[in-house]
Design an enzyme around this catalytic site. Structure first.
Site, PDB file in Angstrom:
ATOM      1  N   CYS A   1      44.345  -3.351   4.145  1.00  0.00           N
ATOM      2  CA  CYS A   1      45.474  -4.245   3.859  1.00  0.00           C
ATOM      3  C   CYS A   1      46.839  -3.641   4.193  1.00  0.00           C
ATOM      4  CB  CYS A   1      45.409  -4.754   2.424  1.00  0.00           C
ATOM      5  SG  CYS A   1      44.836  -3.587   1.202  1.00  0.00           S
TER       6      CYS A   1
ATOM      7  N   ARG B   1      35.932   6.291   1.451  1.00  0.00           N
ATOM      8  CA  ARG B   1      36.276   6.358   0.035  1.00  0.00           C
ATOM      9  C   ARG B   1      35.477   7.472  -0.621  1.00  0.00           C
ATOM     10  NH1 ARG B   1      36.326  -0.195  -1.338  1.00  0.00           N
ATOM     11  NH2 ARG B   1      37.915  -0.708   0.229  1.00  0.00           N
TER      12      ARG B   1
ATOM     13  N   GLN C   1      33.789  -2.904   6.967  1.00  0.00           N
ATOM     14  CA  GLN C   1      33.683  -4.210   6.331  1.00  0.00           C
ATOM     15  C   GLN C   1      33.973  -5.318   7.345  1.00  0.00           C
ATOM     16  OE1 GLN C   1      36.706  -3.677   3.238  1.00  0.00           O
ATOM     17  NE2 GLN C   1      35.123  -3.928   1.694  1.00  0.00           N
TER      18      GLN C   1
ATOM     19  N   ASP D   1      36.213  -7.317   7.205  1.00  0.00           N
ATOM     20  CA  ASP D   1      37.409  -7.392   6.393  1.00  0.00           C
ATOM     21  C   ASP D   1      38.480  -8.231   7.087  1.00  0.00           C
ATOM     22  OD1 ASP D   1      39.035  -6.824   4.265  1.00  0.00           O
ATOM     23  OD2 ASP D   1      39.621  -4.843   4.975  1.00  0.00           O
TER      24      ASP D   1
ATOM     25  N   HIS E   1      42.587 -10.255   6.350  1.00  0.00           N
ATOM     26  CA  HIS E   1      43.710 -10.601   5.485  1.00  0.00           C
ATOM     27  C   HIS E   1      44.416 -11.807   6.076  1.00  0.00           C
ATOM     28  CE1 HIS E   1      42.799  -6.437   4.405  1.00  0.00           C
ATOM     29  NE2 HIS E   1      43.173  -6.830   3.204  1.00  0.00           N
TER      30      HIS E   1
ATOM     31  N   LYS F   1      40.661 -12.168  -8.373  1.00  0.00           N
ATOM     32  CA  LYS F   1      39.731 -12.306  -7.255  1.00  0.00           C
ATOM     33  C   LYS F   1      38.553 -13.196  -7.646  1.00  0.00           C
ATOM     34  CE  LYS F   1      37.187  -8.060  -8.362  1.00  0.00           C
ATOM     35  NZ  LYS F   1      36.472  -6.891  -7.807  1.00  0.00           N
TER      36      LYS F   1
ATOM     37  N   HIS G   1      43.112 -11.444   0.614  1.00  0.00           N
ATOM     38  CA  HIS G   1      42.179 -10.414   1.077  1.00  0.00           C
ATOM     39  C   HIS G   1      40.791 -11.048   1.010  1.00  0.00           C
ATOM     40  CE1 HIS G   1      45.095  -7.073  -0.194  1.00  0.00           C
ATOM     41  NE2 HIS G   1      45.562  -8.148  -0.814  1.00  0.00           N
TER      42      HIS G   1
END
Length: 561
Positions: free
Chosen positions: A259, A288, A306, A308, A310, A390, A436
């Site tokens: 992000c 991570r 991911q 992923d 945004h 979320k 997100h």
């Protein structure tokens, strides 16, 4: 209650054992112990027998409320318990439960008597660092479970046996999908077959991106820590990041999420409301720092990618965007035969950024969006991200275990923290709202879930090898290669097993490798331009023209059946 009975049975056998914690879990319990030597299978049997004696004695569970001093005195020989007592906030009640001579810290509640425990089973032993910290002592954790009836316990044990058969760590090695090695802790090495499946998942998602209007971006791997301070991750997530000291007096962080990088891309130029929503997608690798005590196969790793994205949008676009996301999520989950998705709305946590007014608006907007979709949901207070509430999509697999896959997170903070703006309809500058979202989530984790969901038998379109050609004898190898070439012309992933083995052994090996189709060729098939088709399920459609077999495989691939 069964956890306490187990701990008391352990102390009968190991009087000097130091007790950790023994909480209930979703489908059982565990208890951690520090003992002088590792538990053995014989110890497990003896502990179970001791538990049965305690249950037959039908001892009462008695609750006591103690002062802090009384609790410390009662558990003076148990250093881990003293540490737990010290962590209890001042003024909060401290309670213990006692049965017979055994007394333990516990909030409760408990059964009235030990005799009410009807059916239990100790399942396994594992190592576990105290408090999940590898710098603390390694304890031995005994897992167990208990049910109201023996029939329910037997059914649970059957499910556990099936889960073990589907274990992605075993199947991953057996099927040649991935390996793990201590040289890169909790970081998978994908083998050629595993890379095929991984890349097919990426290709599938990229196809959705074209359909739903996403733009894919590529972002750096290492950032100055300043960006993580701006995003809030420095204060709320730093302990889970890998840090790099590459330059004097300058600290860097390896990318743990996308992000902030996407905020930098949005902020590189001024946008009009007419350009919104802008949907940035990123398959960039994330790192991570997961503690060694919690990593597990592909489902909890330190490096992953991911699906992923945004979405930078106006407040008015939030609900329509969520509508589009819900459709994409549900269509995808049905493709993988995941049914009965459960929705959880996670609300503001204690450690959060932004104003209460922002949180009120964000939570109200997500509720409205879910209700407009007609989706039933359960609220989870305190479980939101630090920057916004979320919606999590909980999906059960083939044997009923639930996995959190998709997530939609509504963020009113990121735009403001990075000074992002767009020109609104009246000419005023406004910060964008950020959604997100991830649908499959970590591709590593999703692949682990898929392996277990399908027990390694991927649908044809995902199978790393879709067909194995099996010549009956060496004289059939040339024709087998012709069949192979014909399948390759149609982009069918194929192998020829030309080993000097019996045909039945080759068929068995292909079935163990979960290949959807086995195409057996001998004299008759060679002379007639045919193949004898067998399926990994054991079905035997028999001989057919090669082109008929090719068409059937192509149809299964194209229809993703």
């Amino acid at each position: 209650s069964t956890s306490h009975v187990m701990a008391s049975a352990v102390l009968e056998l190991f009087p000097d054992a130091k007790l950790g914690i023994g909480p209930p879990t979703e489908d059982g319990f565990y208890y951690d112990f520090l003992v002088s030597r590792p538990f053995t299978p014989e110890d497990m049997a003896a502990i179970e027998e001791g538990m049965r004696r305690i249950i037959r004695a039908n001892l009462a569970f008695q609750r006591r409320q103690l002062s802090r001093g009384e609790a410390r005195e009662q558990l003076a020989e148990q250093p881990f318990k003293l540490e737990v007592i010290d962590e209890i906030p001042p003024g909060e009640a401290i309670s213990t439960y006692r049965h017979g001579e055994f007394e333990d810290l516990c909030e409760g509640p408990h059964l009235d008597f030990t005799g009410a425990i009807r059916a239990f089973k100790l399942l396994s032993i594992a190592g576990a660092y105290w408090r999940g910290d590898e710098k603390r002592p390694m304890l031995q954790r005994i897992y167990g479970t208990a049910f109201e009836t023996q029939d329910l316990l037997d059914e649970h044990l059957r499910r556990l046996e099936e889960a073990q058969r589907r274990d992605h760590r075993l199947l991953g090695r057996q099927l040649g999908l991935f390996i793990m090695d201590p040289i890169a802790p909790a970081s998978p090495f994908f083998l050629p077959k595993g890379a095929v499946v991984y890349n097919l998942l990426v290709e599938y998602v990229r196809g959705l991106y074209k359909r739903y209007g996403y733009q894919e971006v590529i972002t750096p791997q290492i950032f100055d820590m300043e960006i993580w301070k701006r995003s809030g991750h420095y204060d709320h997530y730093k302990e889970n990041m890998f840090l790099v000291q590459a330059e004097e007096e300058r600290e860097f962080g390896v990318k743990a999420m996308n992000c902030p990088a996407h905020a930098m891309i949005f902020g590189a130029q001024l946008h009009s409301y007419r350009e919104l929503p802008l949907r940035f997608a990123d398959f960039g690798r994330l790192h991570r720092y997961e503690r060694s005590g919690v990593v597990q196969g592909l489902t909890r790793v330190r490096t992953f990618s991911q699906d992923d994205a945004h979405i930078f949008c106006t407040p008015e676009q939030i609900v329509p965007e969520i509508h589009s996301l819900v459709k994409m999520f549900h269509d995808t989950y049905r493709l993988f035969s995941f049914d009965r998705t459960r929705i959880v709305l996670s609300l503001r946590p204690e450690g959060r950024i932004g104003t209460e007014e922002m949180w009120d608006t964000a939570e109200r907007t997500l509720r409205q969006a879910l209700e407009k979709e007609g989706l039933a949901y359960k609220e989870a207070p305190g479980e939101g991200a630090f920057y916004g509430p979320k919606v999590d999509f909980m999906v059960p697999d083939a044997i009923g275990r639930e996995w959190q896959l998709g997530t939609i997170q509504l963020d009113f903070n990121l735009g403001q923290r990075f000074g992002l703006e767009y020109i609104g309809e009246g000419g005023a500058r406004r910060p964008p709202v950020v959604l997100h979202r991830a649908m499959l989530g970590s591709l590593e984790r999703f692949l682990g879930v898929l392996i277990e969901h399908y027990a390694g038998a991927f649908p044809v379109w995902l199978s790393p090898v879709q067909a194995v050609v099996i010549p009956i004898a060496d004289r059939h190898n040339d024709y087998a290669r012709q069949v192979e070439q014909r399948l390759r012309q149609e982009n069918i992933r194929v192998q020829v097993d030309d080993r000097s083995e019996r045909m039945n052994a080759k068929i068995r090996d292909a079935q163990l490798q979960k290949a959807p189709y086995m195409l057996v060729v001998g004299d008759r098939e060679r002379d007639q331009g045919a193949v004898a088709v067998r399926l990994r399920s054991g079905e035997n459609p028999g001989a057919m023209p090669l082109e008929t077999a090719v068409a059937a495989i192509k149809k299964a691939v194209e229809e993703k059946t």
